[in-house]
Scaffold this motif. Sequence first.
Motif, PDB file in Angstrom:
ATOM      1  N   ALA A 126       2.912  14.765  -5.138  1.00  0.00           N
ATOM      2  CA  ALA A 126       3.901  14.493  -6.174  1.00  0.00           C
ATOM      3  C   ALA A 126       5.271  14.263  -5.560  1.00  0.00           C
ATOM      4  O   ALA A 126       6.147  13.727  -6.208  1.00  0.00           O
ATOM      5  CB  ALA A 126       3.957  15.655  -7.159  1.00  0.00           C
ATOM      6  N   ILE A 127       5.456  14.688  -4.304  1.00  0.00           N
ATOM      7  CA  ILE A 127       6.716  14.494  -3.606  1.00  0.00           C
ATOM      8  C   ILE A 127       6.420  13.847  -2.262  1.00  0.00           C
ATOM      9  O   ILE A 127       5.585  14.339  -1.502  1.00  0.00           O
ATOM     10  CB  ILE A 127       7.475  15.814  -3.386  1.00  0.00           C
ATOM     11  CG1 ILE A 127       7.784  16.483  -4.734  1.00  0.00           C
ATOM     12  CG2 ILE A 127       8.766  15.576  -2.617  1.00  0.00           C
ATOM     13  CD1 ILE A 127       8.530  17.785  -4.618  1.00  0.00           C
ATOM     14  N   VAL A 128       7.077  12.738  -1.978  1.00  0.00           N
ATOM     15  CA  VAL A 128       6.848  12.029  -0.720  1.00  0.00           C
ATOM     16  C   VAL A 128       8.188  11.728  -0.062  1.00  0.00           C
ATOM     17  O   VAL A 128       9.191  11.529  -0.737  1.00  0.00           O
ATOM     18  CB  VAL A 128       6.068  10.715  -0.936  1.00  0.00           C
ATOM     19  CG1 VAL A 128       4.672  10.993  -1.443  1.00  0.00           C
ATOM     20  CG2 VAL A 128       6.810   9.787  -1.897  1.00  0.00           C
ATOM     21  N   ASP A 129       8.177  11.705   1.258  1.00  0.00           N
ATOM     22  CA  ASP A 129       9.355  11.336   2.024  1.00  0.00           C
ATOM     23  C   ASP A 129       9.203   9.886   2.463  1.00  0.00           C
ATOM     24  O   ASP A 129       8.209   9.523   3.098  1.00  0.00           O
ATOM     25  CB  ASP A 129       9.505  12.258   3.234  1.00  0.00           C
ATOM     26  CG  ASP A 129       9.779  13.691   2.812  1.00  0.00           C
ATOM     27  OD1 ASP A 129      10.732  13.910   2.041  1.00  0.00           O
ATOM     28  OD2 ASP A 129       9.032  14.602   3.223  1.00  0.00           O
ATOM     29  N   VAL A 130      10.161   9.065   2.095  1.00  0.00           N
ATOM     30  CA  VAL A 130      10.040   7.618   2.238  1.00  0.00           C
ATOM     31  C   VAL A 130      10.867   7.111   3.420  1.00  0.00           C
ATOM     32  O   VAL A 130      11.996   7.546   3.643  1.00  0.00           O
ATOM     33  CB  VAL A 130      10.493   6.916   0.940  1.00  0.00           C
ATOM     34  CG1 VAL A 130      10.485   5.407   1.114  1.00  0.00           C
ATOM     35  CG2 VAL A 130       9.586   7.323  -0.204  1.00  0.00           C
ATOM     36  N   THR A 131      10.281   6.169   4.143  1.00  0.00           N
ATOM     37  CA  THR A 131      10.976   5.452   5.205  1.00  0.00           C
ATOM     38  C   THR A 131      10.864   3.965   4.911  1.00  0.00           C
ATOM     39  O   THR A 131      10.156   3.543   3.982  1.00  0.00           O
ATOM     40  CB  THR A 131      10.359   5.751   6.580  1.00  0.00           C
ATOM     41  OG1 THR A 131       9.031   5.214   6.611  1.00  0.00           O
ATOM     42  CG2 THR A 131      10.324   7.244   6.865  1.00  0.00           C
ATOM     43  N   GLU A 132      11.510   3.159   5.721  1.00  0.00           N
ATOM     44  CA  GLU A 132      11.421   1.721   5.539  1.00  0.00           C
ATOM     45  C   GLU A 132       9.987   1.232   5.678  1.00  0.00           C
ATOM     46  O   GLU A 132       9.566   0.288   5.001  1.00  0.00           O
ATOM     47  CB  GLU A 132      12.327   1.024   6.567  1.00  0.00           C
ATOM     48  CG  GLU A 132      12.486  -0.461   6.326  1.00  0.00           C
ATOM     49  CD  GLU A 132      13.500  -1.087   7.271  1.00  0.00           C
ATOM     50  OE1 GLU A 132      13.262  -2.227   7.703  1.00  0.00           O
ATOM     51  OE2 GLU A 132      14.512  -0.425   7.573  1.00  0.00           O
ATOM     52  N   ALA A 133       9.201   1.903   6.526  1.00  0.00           N
ATOM     53  CA  ALA A 133       7.814   1.492   6.737  1.00  0.00           C
ATOM     54  C   ALA A 133       6.914   1.847   5.564  1.00  0.00           C
ATOM     55  O   ALA A 133       5.868   1.227   5.376  1.00  0.00           O
ATOM     56  CB  ALA A 133       7.271   2.130   8.019  1.00  0.00           C
ATOM     57  N   THR A 134       7.325   2.853   4.765  1.00  0.00           N
ATOM     58  CA  THR A 134       6.437   3.328   3.701  1.00  0.00           C
ATOM     59  C   THR A 134       6.941   3.044   2.298  1.00  0.00           C
ATOM     60  O   THR A 134       6.299   3.415   1.327  1.00  0.00           O
ATOM     61  CB  THR A 134       6.195   4.839   3.844  1.00  0.00           C
ATOM     62  OG1 THR A 134       7.441   5.533   3.644  1.00  0.00           O
ATOM     63  CG2 THR A 134       5.628   5.182   5.210  1.00  0.00           C
ATOM     64  N   GLU A 136       4.778   3.875  -1.025  1.00  0.00           N
ATOM     65  CA  GLU A 136       5.156   5.109  -1.688  1.00  0.00           C
ATOM     66  C   GLU A 136       6.054   4.909  -2.902  1.00  0.00           C
ATOM     67  O   GLU A 136       6.140   5.791  -3.748  1.00  0.00           O
ATOM     68  CB  GLU A 136       5.862   6.042  -0.689  1.00  0.00           C
ATOM     69  CG  GLU A 136       5.027   6.411   0.521  1.00  0.00           C
ATOM     70  CD  GLU A 136       3.833   7.295   0.184  1.00  0.00           C
ATOM     71  OE1 GLU A 136       3.398   7.326  -0.989  1.00  0.00           O
ATOM     72  OE2 GLU A 136       3.312   7.942   1.108  1.00  0.00           O
ATOM     73  N   VAL A 137       6.718   3.761  -2.984  1.00  0.00           N
ATOM     74  CA  VAL A 137       7.584   3.519  -4.130  1.00  0.00           C
ATOM     75  C   VAL A 137       7.077   2.353  -4.976  1.00  0.00           C
ATOM     76  O   VAL A 137       6.721   2.508  -6.142  1.00  0.00           O
ATOM     77  CB  VAL A 137       9.052   3.263  -3.688  1.00  0.00           C
ATOM     78  CG1 VAL A 137       9.913   2.882  -4.885  1.00  0.00           C
ATOM     79  CG2 VAL A 137       9.624   4.507  -3.021  1.00  0.00           C
ATOM     80  N   LEU A 138       7.007   1.161  -4.378  1.00  0.00           N
ATOM     81  CA  LEU A 138       6.640  -0.018  -5.159  1.00  0.00           C
ATOM     82  C   LEU A 138       5.226   0.072  -5.718  1.00  0.00           C
ATOM     83  O   LEU A 138       4.998  -0.116  -6.911  1.00  0.00           O
ATOM     84  CB  LEU A 138       6.804  -1.281  -4.311  1.00  0.00           C
ATOM     85  CG  LEU A 138       8.192  -1.522  -3.718  1.00  0.00           C
ATOM     86  CD1 LEU A 138       8.216  -2.834  -2.945  1.00  0.00           C
ATOM     87  CD2 LEU A 138       9.239  -1.531  -4.817  1.00  0.00           C
ATOM     88  N   GLU A 139       4.246   0.363  -4.843  1.00  0.00           N
ATOM     89  CA  GLU A 139       2.865   0.393  -5.299  1.00  0.00           C
ATOM     90  C   GLU A 139       2.588   1.599  -6.184  1.00  0.00           C
ATOM     91  O   GLU A 139       1.876   1.495  -7.187  1.00  0.00           O
ATOM     92  CB  GLU A 139       1.917   0.361  -4.097  1.00  0.00           C
ATOM     93  CG  GLU A 139       1.984  -0.961  -3.336  1.00  0.00           C
ATOM     94  CD  GLU A 139       1.045  -1.005  -2.139  1.00  0.00           C
ATOM     95  OE1 GLU A 139       0.222  -0.081  -1.988  1.00  0.00           O
ATOM     96  OE2 GLU A 139       1.152  -1.954  -1.340  1.00  0.00           O
ATOM     97  N   ARG A 140       3.148   2.751  -5.840  1.00  0.00           N
ATOM     98  CA  ARG A 140       2.942   3.933  -6.678  1.00  0.00           C
ATOM     99  C   ARG A 140       3.524   3.723  -8.068  1.00  0.00           C
ATOM    100  O   ARG A 140       2.974   4.203  -9.068  1.00  0.00           O
ATOM    101  CB  ARG A 140       3.596   5.158  -6.040  1.00  0.00           C
ATOM    102  CG  ARG A 140       2.771   5.840  -4.961  1.00  0.00           C
ATOM    103  CD  ARG A 140       3.547   7.018  -4.395  1.00  0.00           C
ATOM    104  NE  ARG A 140       2.822   7.703  -3.341  1.00  0.00           N
ATOM    105  CZ  ARG A 140       2.053   8.773  -3.537  1.00  0.00           C
ATOM    106  NH1 ARG A 140       1.891   9.240  -4.751  1.00  0.00           N
ATOM    107  NH2 ARG A 140       1.442   9.351  -2.522  1.00  0.00           N
TER     108      ARG A 140
END
Length: 307
Positions: free
Chosen positions: A54-62, A66-70
Amino acid sequence: MSDPRITSSIFTRGAVDLSTLRGPAPASTRPGTPPQGGPSNGTPGAPTAGGATAIVDVTEATIQSEVLERSMAMPVIVFFGAAGFPESDEFAPVLEQLNAEGGGTWVLARVDVQENPRIAQMFRVQGVPMVYAVVGGQPVDAFSGVVPEAQLRQWIQAVLKAGGVAVAEPEDPRLDEADDALMSGDLDAAEQAYRKILADAPADAAATAGLAQVGVARRVAGADPAAALAAAESAPDDVAAQLLAADIEVLSGLAEQAYARLVGLVRRTAGEDRETVRQHLVSLFSIAGPDDPAVASARRALASALF
């Protein structure tokens, strides 16, 4: 949906173009695969809900996975923070707690702006904390700085609704206290409690209705209902008498009769008197709420009387 800080929307200025961040995601960051490593600096904790992250740490690679597709499956709230910034450090745990309470209905994506300056630049982040809501691959709202928890809860509820998530309205214990004070006749305490709720959440319908009820209770205090109704009957154009009669009818469960009384008075008055009657009637509407069929009908009648 509106920004809880009542600031102009950055989306209307074309500030965010997420398409430039799209790209192939590494296999380790495909949807459903937990991110590798610990939480990013300045964004504490990484709990899970219902077995799903439910909580993810996002980088440019992800960011794509983790954001757009989720966000195609559920709302994603992106938190921009950085370690060592007091407001950021204090606000992050509040979002994390609300995410845990959400039971997996939305994802909290945390971005450390110091480690991911390009993402911060794409989102036009000028200070931390800053929060974005992304639904269906597109940003839908945002705010910067810290907001009260009650206001944040309402904002998240609006995000979930925008994402098609069925949500139950949270109970506010302060509202129970205010209602108890009203029922016990302590109008001063009730008014203070309702105003405190509205200071944090100006659009709270229950608190607005409660405050309107306090006003009615104050106005009818000491009045003889039968005598007041008789006085209104004998003086149909006496504004004060008609307003008091309408208040008594609302408290007696005769709201429709009260609305009709005041709509008729609007038709017969002009200038300041008409505006006084209109405002009084609108305050009575707030007690029942906008979804009440009688209110909807009376609003149409009021519009006809005015125009």
